[in-house]
Write an enzyme that holds these catalytic residues in place. Sequence first.
Site, PDB file in Angstrom:
ATOM      1  N   HIS A  82     -28.390  20.136 -44.782  1.00 32.19           N
ATOM      2  CA  HIS A  82     -29.122  21.379 -45.494  1.00 32.19           C
ATOM      3  C   HIS A  82     -27.626  22.277 -45.940  1.00 32.19           C
ATOM      4  O   HIS A  82     -27.192  23.273 -45.806  1.00 32.19           O
ATOM      5  CB  HIS A  82     -30.029  21.275 -45.056  1.00 32.19           C
ATOM      6  CG  HIS A  82     -30.793  23.008 -45.171  1.00 32.19           C
ATOM      7  ND1 HIS A  82     -32.056  22.333 -46.360  1.00 32.19           N
ATOM      8  CD2 HIS A  82     -31.584  23.647 -45.549  1.00 32.19           C
ATOM      9  CE1 HIS A  82     -32.504  23.579 -46.519  1.00 32.19           C
ATOM     10  NE2 HIS A  82     -31.891  24.382 -46.008  1.00 32.19           N
ATOM     11  N   ASP A 161     -44.190  26.727 -42.542  1.00 30.11           N
ATOM     12  CA  ASP A 161     -43.006  27.842 -42.872  1.00 30.11           C
ATOM     13  C   ASP A 161     -43.228  27.737 -44.005  1.00 30.11           C
ATOM     14  O   ASP A 161     -42.949  28.630 -44.859  1.00 30.11           O
ATOM     15  CB  ASP A 161     -41.524  26.465 -42.543  1.00 30.11           C
ATOM     16  CG  ASP A 161     -40.264  26.883 -43.559  1.00 30.11           C
ATOM     17  OD1 ASP A 161     -39.957  28.332 -43.703  1.00 30.11           O
ATOM     18  OD2 ASP A 161     -40.281  26.884 -44.708  1.00 30.11           O
ATOM     19  N   SER A 183     -36.729  28.864 -39.620  1.00 29.18           N
ATOM     20  CA  SER A 183     -37.319  28.407 -41.568  1.00 29.18           C
ATOM     21  C   SER A 183     -36.735  27.441 -41.946  1.00 29.18           C
ATOM     22  O   SER A 183     -37.030  25.957 -41.578  1.00 29.18           O
ATOM     23  CB  SER A 183     -37.391  28.939 -42.510  1.00 29.18           C
ATOM     24  OG  SER A 183     -37.212  28.822 -43.380  1.00 29.18           O
ATOM     25  N   LYS A 187     -37.943  23.012 -41.126  1.00 26.33           N
ATOM     26  CA  LYS A 187     -37.941  21.639 -41.599  1.00 26.33           C
ATOM     27  C   LYS A 187     -37.363  20.273 -41.686  1.00 26.33           C
ATOM     28  O   LYS A 187     -37.444  18.622 -41.928  1.00 26.33           O
ATOM     29  CB  LYS A 187     -37.553  22.077 -43.243  1.00 26.33           C
ATOM     30  CG  LYS A 187     -38.890  23.237 -43.847  1.00 26.33           C
ATOM     31  CD  LYS A 187     -38.472  23.689 -45.087  1.00 26.33           C
ATOM     32  CE  LYS A 187     -37.814  24.721 -44.984  1.00 26.33           C
ATOM     33  NZ  LYS A 187     -36.933  25.951 -45.692  1.00 26.33           N
TER      34      LYS A 187
HETATM   35  N1  URA Z   1     -33.754  28.622 -46.763  1.00 22.29           N
HETATM   36  C1  URA Z   1     -34.886  28.426 -46.752  1.00 22.29           C
HETATM   37  O1  URA Z   1     -35.264  26.813 -46.049  1.00 22.29           O
HETATM   38  N2  URA Z   1     -34.983  29.204 -45.173  1.00 22.29           N
HETATM   39  C2  URA Z   1     -35.100  31.084 -45.918  1.00 22.29           C
HETATM   40  O2  URA Z   1     -35.457  31.617 -44.626  1.00 22.29           O
HETATM   41  C3  URA Z   1     -33.744  30.911 -46.382  1.00 22.29           C
HETATM   42  C4  URA Z   1     -32.616  29.746 -46.956  1.00 22.29           C
END
Ligand code: URA
Length: 436
Positions: A82, A161, A183, A187
């Site tokens: 990510h 989220d 956040s 995920k």
């Molecule tokens: N990307 C995300 O998924 N969440 C955030 O808070 C910032 C960047």
Amino acid sequence: MNMYDLIMKKRNGGILSQAEIRYIVSGFTNGEIPDYQMSAFLMAVYFQKMNMEETVALTLAMADSGERLDLSAIEGIKVDKHSTGGVGDKTSLILGPMLASLGIPVAKMSGRGLGHTGGTIDKLESIEGFCTTLSGDRLIRQVNDIKIAIAGQTANLAPADKKIYELRNATGTVDNESLIASSIMSKKLASGADVIVLDVKTGSGAFMKTPEEAERLARCMVSIGDMAGRKTYAVITDMNEPLGNTVGNALEVQEAIAVLQGKGEARLTEVTMELASYMLIGGGGAATPEEAKRMLRETIDNGTALDKLAEWVNAQGGNPQWIYHPECFPKAKWEEAVYPAETGYLTACRTSEVGMASYLLGGGRQKKGDTIDPTVGIRLLKHLGDAVSADEPFAYLYGNDRQKLEEAKQRFIQAYTITQRPMRPSPVIQTVIAPQ
Ligand code: URA
């Protein structure tokens, strides 16, 4: 428990318990806590911050707010990656096929872009026929068959989220370490991979403007991953200029293909190799970064990574011929040469302004549901530290609307600072944080 008391507790600097955080997350997700109270709470968190225990509790509560993807039916150690977001970042399109061609299962849920540039899903959709809506079963089957699948995030993956992020975007509460870390990690935990490699960006195009802030965020996310039993690495990388030579959806896919053909821009190739090497190590395919990079390099040299990309595109309904013949990608109507404001050296770039130039051309979306024009974007001919001349183009812009092109051109030119002294750009790989 009631939301008013919890807002007050955080506003006054108190520490929330796990049960209190779960109450807030589930109450907001199921609609019992209204937006105005949640907004006040987020602002209290923004100013008072959360400690590590609270941040972990928030992450787990959000990860549990929907379905967790069970990837146990996939053989082998599943790896995911990510990025905290940047401009011109197309590394997933390159490292996915490299790892898959080495037998490492890449199972990834990815988002659409909101703001100046498209996300991985938007980029993939610029390939004719490419389908990004895969059921959990289909994703698992495809990874077992060909070792790679990237799909759009399902609505039920960490829905808390999704709802909270929309509110943060509208209330100036995005750039808080605990809120970003929870956040992203909620995920990632809900997506089920065993190994998570995080690309934490720092610089003018990143949430975290300084390497120190980026390192704090990275350490926080690695700790959350470790506590949740996932092997988590973080690589802090420079985002003081766009990554690679292109910004824009179809242009970025074509650049990813060029990297897999062995014609990659140096900084983009370096970041991709670094991230992929930790995915390969975490996935049990190599013992050291050197060994991993040698193996990854071979997948480019012997063409197996490019073939894997074509196989992957085919498996998700896209036309694999486009991978071998990138000239098939549709082009924007206009190509506009851009000249620098003066002769000298490129010494600074306001990277998010380059992203805004691409957005003005139609390459990003302001709100959910806006359509993206895959053909538009920017091709950079020069990078930070390079000499530029006022008589020679330093970029090309691609657009379908003359007026938007003109606006984007001005914005792009103003994004760069030119001085008479050469400068040395920051290294693109700054720090690596490995699991304990
Ligand atoms: N990307 C995300 O998924 N969440 C955030 O808070 C910032 C960047």
